[in-house]
Structure formats: C-alpha cells, structure tokens
Motif scaffolding. Structure first.
Motif, PDB file in Angstrom:
ATOM      1  N   UNK A  14      68.285  54.336 112.409  1.00  0.00           N
ATOM      2  CA  UNK A  14      66.982  55.084 111.948  1.00  0.00           C
ATOM      3  C   UNK A  14      65.981  54.276 111.816  1.00  0.00           C
ATOM      4  N   UNK A  15      66.397  53.143 110.860  1.00  0.00           N
ATOM      5  CA  UNK A  15      65.214  52.407 110.287  1.00  0.00           C
ATOM      6  C   UNK A  15      64.661  51.598 111.517  1.00  0.00           C
ATOM      7  N   UNK A  16      65.495  50.968 112.450  1.00  0.00           N
ATOM      8  CA  UNK A  16      65.200  50.130 113.563  1.00  0.00           C
ATOM      9  C   UNK A  16      64.347  51.183 114.375  1.00  0.00           C
ATOM     10  N   UNK A  17      64.632  52.152 114.551  1.00  0.00           N
ATOM     11  CA  UNK A  17      63.676  53.461 115.479  1.00  0.00           C
ATOM     12  C   UNK A  17      62.303  53.478 114.756  1.00  0.00           C
ATOM     13  N   UNK A  18      62.467  53.530 113.358  1.00  0.00           N
ATOM     14  CA  UNK A  18      61.204  53.874 112.676  1.00  0.00           C
ATOM     15  C   UNK A  18      60.224  52.671 112.638  1.00  0.00           C
ATOM     16  N   UNK A  19      60.742  51.499 113.279  1.00  0.00           N
ATOM     17  CA  UNK A  19      59.862  50.322 113.336  1.00  0.00           C
ATOM     18  C   UNK A  19      59.090  50.530 114.855  1.00  0.00           C
ATOM     19  N   UNK A  20      59.463  51.556 115.503  1.00  0.00           N
ATOM     20  CA  UNK A  20      58.869  51.518 116.865  1.00  0.00           C
ATOM     21  C   UNK A  20      59.490  50.812 118.032  1.00  0.00           C
ATOM     22  N   UNK A  21      60.753  50.358 117.926  1.00  0.00           N
ATOM     23  CA  UNK A  21      61.253  49.604 118.974  1.00  0.00           C
ATOM     24  C   UNK A  21      61.792  50.476 119.923  1.00  0.00           C
ATOM     25  N   UNK A  22      61.867  50.039 121.294  1.00  0.00           N
ATOM     26  CA  UNK A  22      62.427  50.750 122.362  1.00  0.00           C
ATOM     27  C   UNK A  22      64.065  51.095 122.187  1.00  0.00           C
TER      28      UNK A  22
END
Lengths: 557, 323
Positions: free
Chosen positions: B222-230
């Motif tokens: 979730x954290x990684x997605x929240x950085x905007x990565x694909x």
C-alpha cells in the motif's frame, strides 16, 4: 481552493456485501489539519484511502462531488491516480516495520518516491534522501539510509516512513494511525514532527481511534461511526462540548485518574454520559498472595530484569508501566513461572514458586493465570471456544497431585464428567457476558472484544488467586477496552482476585491499579500508590512518561 | 572506534554475512562426511563377505580378490580401513568398479556431463516458465489465471515419464520437430528438458504466484502504491523478492526431482548419463559405483542447500546478523 472537496461519498465492497462508507462529506483546505476519529470498522481508513484511489480492487466508489486538487476525480483512471499519489498526497500508515518493504533499505524506499515523480535528477537522489531523513530528525542519516526497517527503532522507522511520504513534497499528508504502535514518548515525538510539517504549510489528514492523540494537532475533528460522520467541528468544541451521544461515550470510555472506581462504559442520556460506580473492592492486607524479591533475568549477556521486588495482596491490583523493552513482560514470565530468575525468588501463597522443578509447580499452576494482549495467538486455532475454556478444567480436576498414569485416557476418566464441564463452560461464558452458543464457535469468527472475553473466561476457569494481565486491552478499541476493563473490575471485586496489570498506557493503569511500578531498562525506577506516583512523580523518567501522554481537553462527565 | 565507523565498515563481515555463511559451509561438510560414512557402513553391514559384495556381478578371480584386499585394506583393523577410505575420498579417489573393470571416477566423469546438461536445461525451462506464468497472472482474477492454475495442477499431477512419452508422441513421432532419442546437441535436449522441467514449473509457479499475491496485500505494498509507482514496478521491485523466499526453499526438493527424474527421463529418451549408469550399477550389484553415486547425489544436495541458504541471506536482510 480546497485540496480535497467531497460530498456524499459512498464506498461499498459489493462482493463482501459491505457498505463501508455511507455518505461522507469532507473538505480539506491547504495547511489545515483534519482528523477522522472512529473505532475499527467505522470506515475511517477506507475514507482516507479513497482520497488517493487506493480503496482496493472490487470497491465501488460513488460521490455527488469528488474533487481532488481542483480536478474531478470521479473519472480518474489508474494513471491519473498514480500521478497524484506521492506528489499531491503522501500516505503514512501504522507501524513502519510492515509499512516499509522489509527487504529494501530505508534509503531505497525513500528514493522510490523521488524516482517515480522525477523530483530530483538521478545523481542527486542519494543526497536528497539524506536531506529528507535529516529533515524528519533521523540522526546519522547517511548510516540510516543504508539500513533496513528492522534495524531501526520504532520511532526512527516511523520517521523514515514519513520521510518517504513527504519526499515529493506533497501539499497533503494522510496519516492513518501513525502513532498507534509506538510508546508514549515516541508517539509525542512523531506528533511533534507532524505538527512541524503542518507549520510549514502542509495539510494533514489524521486518522485515529484515539481522540486524545488528535486533539493536540487537529484543527477540526470528524467523528465517524458505521460509515457515517456523526459529529464534526472545531477540535476544542468537540472535546469540550460534544453534541452527539457517541462522541460522549467515546470520551467517557477513556480511562484516567477521574474514572477510578467507576464504570467506563456509560449510558449517555439527556446530553450527559452517566458514570456508574463499580462494586466495592476490598484488599486483604494480612498476607501477600504473591511476593517477588530481587528478581533478575538475563538473556545472553543482557540483564533484562534487574533486582525487581514487589508484593501483591489478595484483591489488590498492581500496575506495571514502562515502554517497550523495559522488562515488563519478562517480569510477567518470571511471575508465571515460565522463566527461571537468574537470582531472586517468587513466593506464591507463601510457598516457593521459583527455583523448584516444574513438577512441583504443575498442581499449583491453576492458582495463577494469564491474559495476554493478543488472545487469538494464545488460542489453538482448531479448538472451539467451549474446548478452549474447558481445557484448564481438565487439568484442574484431575490435578489431585499423586494421580498419574492413564495419560491418554478418555476425557471423562481423566477429569470431571463431560456434562459438568459443559455446565461450567456455559457459566463462565455467562460471567464474561458471552451467550452460551459461542461455545461452539471458533475464536477466529469472534470480534477482538469477544476474544478477550473468552481469554478471561479461560483464565477464570480454575478460580485463580492471581491474574497476570499483560497489555490485555492494548489491541482493543476504546469502547471495547472500557467493557473489558469493567468486566475485569467486576470479577475482581466478586472473587477477591489479585491482579498484576501490565500496560504501556498510563491512563489505563491509573484507572485500574492500586499501586504501580514504573520500569525502565529492567529496573523499577519508582513505585508506590498510583495517585502519589502519577500526581507527584519523583523520578524524571516518570515525569517524562506522564508529560508525553496526549491530553484531551477534558470533556467532564 | 566510534559507532559511526563501525557501522560504516563495508564488506561481508560488517553486513553480518560471514558467520552464517561459515556455519552453512561447515554443516555442508558434515553432511558429506555423514553420507560417506553411511555408504561405508552399508558396505560393511551388507550380508555376506565384503569382498563378494564389492565384486558384485564382476569376474571372481584370486588376483582380483587380492587386489580388493589391498585397495580396501581389508587385512587391517576396521578403524584403519575407515580412515583410509575417508582419506582416499578426500584425494578424489572413488575406487574401482570390479564389474566394469574401470575406475569409478573415470566412469562418472564420462557420464556426468549429459546429466548435468539435462538438469540445467530442465531447471532453466522450469524457472523461466514459472516466472513468466506467475508474473503474468499474479493478483489478476481472469480466465488466463484460472487456465494457468489448472495447467499447473495438471503438470504437477502427471509423472515426468508420461509427460516425456506424450511430448515424444506429439513433437517427434507426429510433427517430427525433434529427434526421438540419443544425444545430438541442443535439439535433443529440448524434449527431455521439458519433460523434466514442466513439473518444476508447475510447483514453482504456484508457489511464486501465491507469494506474489500475499506480498501485494502487505502494508508495504500500500505504501509503495501510495508513492505513485506502477503496478508492474510494484511487482518487480517489491513483491517478487518476497515471493522468491518460499520459492527458493523448494530448491532442495527441486534438486531431488531433477536427479530422480533424470534417471527416468534418460531412459524414456534413450539418453546417456548418470541415470543409465545408476540403473546398470544397481542391476549388476556394482557396489563401489553405487557408493560413488550416493556421494555425488549427497554433494548435489549439499551444494544446492548451501546455495539456498546463501541466497536467503542475499534476499532477506533480516536473516543477517544485525548489530
């Protein structure tokens, strides 16, 4: 222009048949701190994640208006959301140990946010990572950037997580229970850090179950329950003059010095929360039921408990407070006879309890029972509730000491008749306020509060003299915590059980305990009657702990 | 020394690698020694005269008997015999096959290469297929995912020899794309490699996909997605490493499957290799050769599991000694 402007937001998970958010309206202005407070399942986290399009697969999101950063987000595709994430809003979750990738260095995690949005040229990323770590108050940032989350303390890795959320300099930070897993002093530091971000003009959306935590930092509070916002207003007003009964209940359920001797679960009627007194409890000061003298425990070369002495009398509650790593739980293990002290001794009912072979303890084990923080972990997942509660009954009724043999005999031969056990289980479940048919359920199907009730029923099965409670309410919502604490108090008053109550929450301990030990690095730095220790602390560490406790503007019952 | 210079010191020792790695290697040596001893005990405790056992189906002449007594030191004390045996092994001398009248080392050296080739081809096929399928289907509920899951189950359930026969029937007899048998360069490796590799792909693919899906639900995802990565970067940069941990554990099973499967697949495809040697050695009761094969298998296992443990340390920093 508002950063976020939402009207009538509805989020459902059709496959699970759940409507988590039902008509929430929310706006966040630049530089403002808004808090959403509610218990688990209230929909507060779902609301927060919907703001950055991370509601998860299979969710249906509708709204009358959904404007993010001045743009209509209802028509957003995956790419639009990705461009906003990190750049417009940074997300900080609970417990960085699992919220940062454990297999990557802290520096790489922060650099990912920089790389995704091309914040700085590739060559300057390292340097920027170190600047960010420095900005969130991580000492030795060059070293820390090369370390992994598990190598950092709880406070440092939470700072690192915040650094990764602010890497692309978003105007909004969404913090979902950012301090829940932390000790009070560390929690105070993280709150100060977030407040400092806010002071530099960043808007903040705080999600928390704890009104006290948000009260110091939030401009506005939204109280959420069952997917609906029941009350909304300026923080000081909501805390001082709550308008909704649910807000009143939440405020009244917080244990503190004021709530001593009264029930925490209250009835809100006519605009006030009514506290009812708990049954009178008598402490029998003639002879201690449990004595510990000079207890020392050593793990490897580390002394984790150092010369700890105390006594507990029948009917009394002894609180033990301290931060993680202070040795509280090790004291519990020593008292329970699960760990041999390196020196010192424990007496149970005046007889030796430590330093004797396990055989000598086994028949007396029923006299001292434990309730732990995570009951699910202490339950065999294949057992039903009835089986779990009945288990100590077998040992107790067959434990006449000399009888051995037939270890694989049928249940009825070993212990009391099955029908008697069944009745006793129903009686115990009734005592902890659970319906009898729960006996057939598996604990996984129960809620957190129900599980803790089962744990209490199991601990009571043998009618123990001493109950060791190790953070028994730390994982529970405040209203469930209130019910469990009330239950424990009622049981103690009726049975005259002695309790050792371990908690990192000073308010809880002040509410339940007669006397308290303050522990730090394995040593007792201060002890005495709870009012004396907490109102007139003598040791600096006690003062530091008390000073770090977030205090809500008193609601006054 | 200040704490700063301590943590700054680079290299394996500082990263906490040295201790665990040394322990692993030591344990590997101990297992090899145990295997050698077990093989030796099997020889000594086999019913009948040790000389007869060693000769097996070979010619029984007085000269050969004398040779065996000299080579195995059977006229000396048991302890000396055992010591000599270990010493010979340490020097790389695996003894003599009295059935084939050749040195055991020589026999193995001439036959091990085709098997290694087969095993490596199968492993490569298996790992590549598993990776491609897992990456293509993880976290997506689609008809493709269902189909892949079903085929994985199918190839896991069907034994390699049957897969081999089916492959032969389709691609050699019917389509004529690949040779039926023998060892003629890479083309003759494709079908046996597939026969052996498909099973690995099935099991590994399932484990990898499950690992990927679990990792994608963790909070750090979730954290990684929240950085905007694909989503692709999330899988390749974060989730794959987490999925590799359980997959790497399977490598032990994998080695066993390759060794055991090779014997059967070599028979089906009429390929030379250790499989043929093993079958021959057991049939003609050629004990020195069997003992050597036991040792080679043990070596393969130990090497594989040591590599696995080191791979663990490389993938998961939490297992390195932290200070």
């Amino acid at each position: 222009m508002s950063l976020i402007d939402i009207e009538d937001l509805r989020v459902g998970f059709p496959r699970a048949g759940v409507e988590a958010v039902r008509g929430v309206s929310l706006s966040i202005e630049a530089g403002e701190c808004v808090a959403i407070v509610g218990e688990s399942g209230s929909g507060k986290s779902v609301t927060a994640r919907t703001l950055v399009g991370l509601t998860g697969p299979g969710a249906s999101v509708t709204a009358a208006r959904f404007t993010v950063d001045g743009r209509d987000a209802l028509g957003f595709g995956a790419r639009d959301w990705r461009r906003l994430r990190g750049r417009f809003a940074g997300l900080v979750l609970q417990d960085a140990l699992t919220s940062l990738d454990p297999l990557r260095t802290v520096g790489d995690e922060i650099a990912e946010a920089l790389a995704t949005h091309d914040v700085v040229p590739r060559a300057a990323r390292r340097e920027r990572v170190i600047e960010l770590l420095d900005a969130v108050g991580v000492p030795e940032p060059e070293v820390r950037a090369r370390q992994y989350a598990h190598q950092l303390s709880g406070g440092l890795r939470q700072r690192a997580l915040i650094a990764s959320a602010i890497a692309a300099d978003p105007p909004l930070i969404i913090a979902d229970e950012p301090t829940t897993a932390l000790d009070v002093t560390v929690q105070a530091q993280i709150l100060r850090l977030l407040a400092a971000r806010k002071a530099t003009g960043s808007a903040l959306l705080m999600i928390s179950h704890d009104l006290a935590v948000v009260s110091a930092i939030a401009d506005r509070v939204l109280v959420m329950k069952d997917g609906v916002i029941v009350e909304e207003g300026e923080t000081g007003r909501v805390l001082a003059r709550p308008r909704h009964d649910y807000t009143r209940l939440l405020l009244a359920a917080v244990p503190s010095a004021i709530s001593r001797g009264t029930r925490l679960s209250t009835i809100a009627a006519g605009g006030i929360a009514l506290r009812t007194p708990l049954p009178e409890r008598t402490v029998d000061h003639v002879a201690p039921i449990l004595e510990a003298s000079g207890l020392t425990a050593v793990y490897g070369s580390r002394t984790v408990v150092d010369d700890v002495s105390f006594e507990v009398f029948p009917g009394e509650t002894l609180g033990i407070v301290g931060e993680s790593g202070s040795g509280k739980t090790t004291v519990a293990r020593l008292v329970l006879g699960l760990l041999e002290p390196a020196s010192g001794e424990v007496l149970l009912g005046g007889e030796p309890w430590s330093g004797i072979p396990e055989r000598g303890r086994r028949t007396r084990r029923s006299r001292i029972q434990v309730i732990s923080q995570n009951p699910l972990g202490s339950f065999d997942p294949r057992y039903t509730v009835g089986h779990l509660v009945a288990e100590p009954l077998r040992g107790a009724s067959s434990g006449s000491g000399s009888r051995r043999g037939a270890p694989f005999g049928s249940g009825s031969r070993r212990g009391a008749p099955a029908s008697w056990r069944k009745d006793r289980v129903a009686e115990l479940l009734d005592r902890v306020g659970l319906p009898a048919d729960v006996a057939g359920h598996h604990p996984r199907r129960l809620s957190g509060g129900q599980r803790q009730r089962v744990a209490i029923a199991r601990a009571l099965a043998t009618r123990p003299d001493v109950l060791v409670c190790d953070e028994p309410v730390s994982a529970l919502d405040v209203s469930i915590q209130a019910q469990v604490l009330d239950l424990l108090a009622e049981i103690q008053a009726a049975d005259g059980t002695a309790m050792i109550f371990i908690s990192h929450d000073l308010g809880v301990v002040h509410h339940v305990a007669d006397r308290v030990l303050v522990m730090r690095s394995g040593q007792v730095v201060e002890d005495g009657y709870v009012d004396e220790v907490f109102f007139l602390p003598e040791h600096d560490y006690t003062r530091e702990l008390l000073g770090a406790v977030p205090k809500p503007v008193s609601a006054g019952p | 020394m200040s704490p700063l210079t301590l943590t700054r010191r680079r290299g394996l020792a500082a990263a906490g690698w040295l201790g665990p790695a040394a322990r692993r290697l030591g344990a590997g040596v101990a297992v090899l020694w145990a295997a050698a001893t077990a093989a030796y005990l099997a020889l000594m405790l086999a019913p009948g005269d040790t000389i007869d056992v060693l000769i097996g189906d070979g010619l029984d002449t007085p000269e050969r008997r004398a040779q065996i007594i000299a080579e195995w030191g059977l006229d000396r004390s048991p302890l000396q015999q055992y010591g000599d045996y270990l010493l010979r092994l340490l020097q790389g001398d695996l003894g003599h096959s009295y059935v084939l009248q050749r040195g055991v080392g020589e026999i193995l050296a001439s036959q091990i290469w085709p098997t290694v080739q087969l095993a490596l081809t199968a492993a490569t096929f298996g790992v590549l297929l598993a990776l491609v399928l897992a990456l293509a289907t993880a976290g997506r509920r689609s008809w493709l995912g269902g189909l892949v899951g079903l085929s994985e189950l199918a190839v896991v359930s069907v034994p390699p020899f049957l897969v081999g026969i089916l492959l032969l029937a389709v691609f050699s007899f019917t389509l004529g794309w690949f040779p039926v048998s023998g060892d003629r360069g890479f083309v003759s490796l494709v079908l046996p490699g597939l026969a052996l590799g498909l099973q690995i792909a099935g099991v590994l693919g399932q484990v990898l996909r499950e690992g990927l899906e679990r990792a994608l639900e963790e909070p750090f995802a979730v954290t990684a997605r929240s950085r905007g990565i694909t989503e692709w970067r999330l899988v390749a940069g974060h989730a794959l490493r987490h999925a590799l941990l359980p997959a790497v554990t399977l490598t032990g099973w994998f080695t066993g499957a390759l060794l055991g499967g090779a014997i059967i697949v070599e028979a089906v495809f009429g390929r030379p290799g250790l499989g043929q040697v093993t079958v021959g050695a057991v049939n003609s009761k050629d004990l020195p050769l069997v003992m050597a094969i036991v040792l080679i298998s043990a070596l393969a296992y130990v090497t594989a599991s040591t590599i696995v443990d080191l791979a663990y340390l490389a993938i998961d920093p939490r297992l390195r000694r932290s200070r």
